[in-house]
Design an enzyme around this catalytic site. Structure first.
Site, PDB file in Angstrom:
ATOM      1  N   GLY A   1       0.830  -1.211   0.000  1.00 61.03           N
ATOM      2  CA  GLY A   1       0.000   0.000   0.000  1.00 61.03           C
ATOM      3  C   GLY A   1       0.859   1.254   0.000  1.00 61.03           C
ATOM      4  O   GLY A   1       0.527   2.256  -0.648  1.00 61.03           O
TER       5      GLY A   1
ATOM      6  N   ASP B   1      -0.072  -0.248  13.420  1.00 61.17           N
ATOM      7  CA  ASP B   1       0.382  -1.555  12.929  1.00 61.17           C
ATOM      8  C   ASP B   1       0.625  -2.553  14.064  1.00 61.17           C
ATOM      9  O   ASP B   1       0.779  -3.753  13.813  1.00 61.17           O
ATOM     10  CB  ASP B   1       1.671  -1.389  12.107  1.00 61.17           C
ATOM     11  CG  ASP B   1       1.410  -0.676  10.782  1.00 61.17           C
ATOM     12  OD1 ASP B   1       0.242  -0.643  10.339  1.00 61.17           O
ATOM     13  OD2 ASP B   1       2.371  -0.137  10.199  1.00 61.17           O
TER      14      ASP B   1
END
Ligand code: S3P
Length: 425
Positions: free
Chosen positions: A94, A312
């Site tokens: 991404g 994350d």
């Protein structure tokens, strides 16, 4: 590769490891080197598949890339960005797709950005909208990849981003780097600032005022870059150290950029025995060594401005929470559903199989601890590297062995993971 993880017997995790290269910083080092028009050496470049996607893109853009030593590359950008048409394969990454969208929109080329199945299903509206406001022409399928960008001279904008996303912020700033005038991005709260730090290091005209960053058209200087260790990779070891009995070890060379250290703040607030041993600075990024020991943990609430600082790490924080007394609530993290997998749904389904008391909410999850995890199950990582490593860490404290299917997905960010784990026991 299906991997069997067993509970650690005897002594816990002990010793010392050096954490490999930061994924976000590695991506940016290769991308920005390609914009210098000169020669840049990058030391400690990540060998994860995502960063190798970026490196391949940089080659496609005309850079000459040479490996000088292990993780040490030389990028010669003297012939970069000279063609009219590019097709760029972003793989699973991404960051590659969103940051290169910003870069390519401002050059007079036609660029197709494509990726694997997972990336082709991730939202790109967040970068398409601001780029269109700058005048970019982008073709897409319902705001998903492949994106076809007809690059041209853009207008500067003052963009108020609805989400705190470093990828969105970086996309706009990188388009602004090659656009006359001042391009500004304001976020609802601060996301990771590696783009800003590295652009400043390479001599760009960039300034930060609270949650607003402004960039002017700038030429980057070809300066060598050393990449720090990845705190998001270190997070799996920090959690393992805190929950595996009789553990005490040191993790060296961890990036300690304050926009990334939410995991350390949360672990401390949960009672973790965690200590920063030394601090230094490498190419505008703080780094340090961390000591972690087995800890008595308590639950907490994680919400608001800290979320982008540990986005994350939330999957492995769920594992940590299962070994903490009381309830841990994670809120304001709906964007977890837009990562490499729907990280809320997939995490809850797989951790439940291991015996974790975890409940899905629209924007996060709730974990009740402390639970003796039974394990004894086969779990899926849904092609998601961070789910794979979080499930591994859970497996270290399960009563019965855990089999993680397709564990090779760790290679996306952290091919050294198993080798480093084995060094500690
Ligand atoms: C990244 C930013 C974060 C993070 C991703 C890497 C980056 O995404 O989740 O792993 O390198 O800019 P968002 O900016 O979309 O939150």
């Amino acid at each position: 590769m299906n991997l069997k993880v067993e509970r650690l017997k005897g002594q816990g995790l002990r010793g010392e490891i050096v954490i490999p290269s930061d994924k976000s910083v590695s991506h940016r080092s290769a991308m920005f080197a390609a914009l210098t028009g000169g020669v840049v050496e990058v030391k400690n470049f990540s060998m994860g598949a995502d960063c190798l996607s970026t490196l391949n893109i940089v080659k496609t853009l005309g850079c000459d890339v040479e490996f000088l030593a292990d993780k040490h590359i030389k990028i010669d950008a003297s012939n970069a960005l000279k063609k009219d048409i590019y097709k760029l394969d972003c793989g699973n990454s991404g960051t590659s797709m969103r940051l290169f969208s910003g870069i390519m929109a401002s050059y007079e080329t036609e660029t197709t950005l494509f990726g694997d199945e997972s990336l082709s299903n991730r939202p790109m509206k967040r970068v398409i909208l601001p780029l269109e406001l700058m005048g970019a022409k982008i073709k897409h399928h319902n705001f998903k990849a492949p994106l076809v960008i007809q690059g041209k001279e853009l207008f500067p904008i003052d963009y108020k981003s609805p989400i705190a996303s470093a990828q969105v912020k970086s996309c706009v700033l990188l388009a602004g780097l090659n656009t006359c005038g001042v391009t500004k991005v304001t976020e609802p709260c601060v996301s990771r600032d590696h783009t800003e730090r590295m652009l400043k290091y390479l001599g760009a005209d960039i300034s930060i005022n609270g949650t607003t960053t402004a960039v002017k058209k700038s030429k980057l200087e070809p300066k060598n870059i050393t990449v720090c260790g990845d705190i998001s990779s270190a997070a799996f070891f920090l959690v393992a150290g805190a929950i595996v009995p009789e553990s005490d070890f040191v993790i060296k060379n961890v990036g300690l950029n304050p926009t990334r250290t939410g995991i350390i703040d949360i672990m401390k607030s949960m009672g973790a025995d965690i200590e920063i041993l030394s601090q230094d600075e490498v190419c505008n990024e703080p780094v340090g060594d961390i000591r972690i020991k087995t800890s008595q943990l308590k639950g907490t609430t994680i919400e608001g401005e800290i979320i982008p600082r540990l986005i994350d790490e939330l999957p492995v924080i769920a594992v940590l929470a299962s070994q903490a007394e009381g309830t841990t609530i994670v809120k304001d993290a709906a964007d977890l559903r837009n990562k490499e997998s729907d990280r809320i749904k997939c995490l809850v389904s797989e951790l439940t199989k291991l015996g974790v008391d975890i409940e899905e909410t629209p924007d996060g999850f709730i974990v009740n601890g402390k639970t003796n995890l039974r394990g004894g199950a086969e779990v899926e990582c849904y092609h998601d590297h961070r789910l794979a490593m979080s499930l591994y860490v859970a497996g270290l404290v399960c009563e019965q062995p855990v089999v993680i299917n397709e564990f090779q997905w760790v290679d996306i960010s952290f091919p050294e993971f198993l080798g480093l784990m084995n060094l500690l026991h």
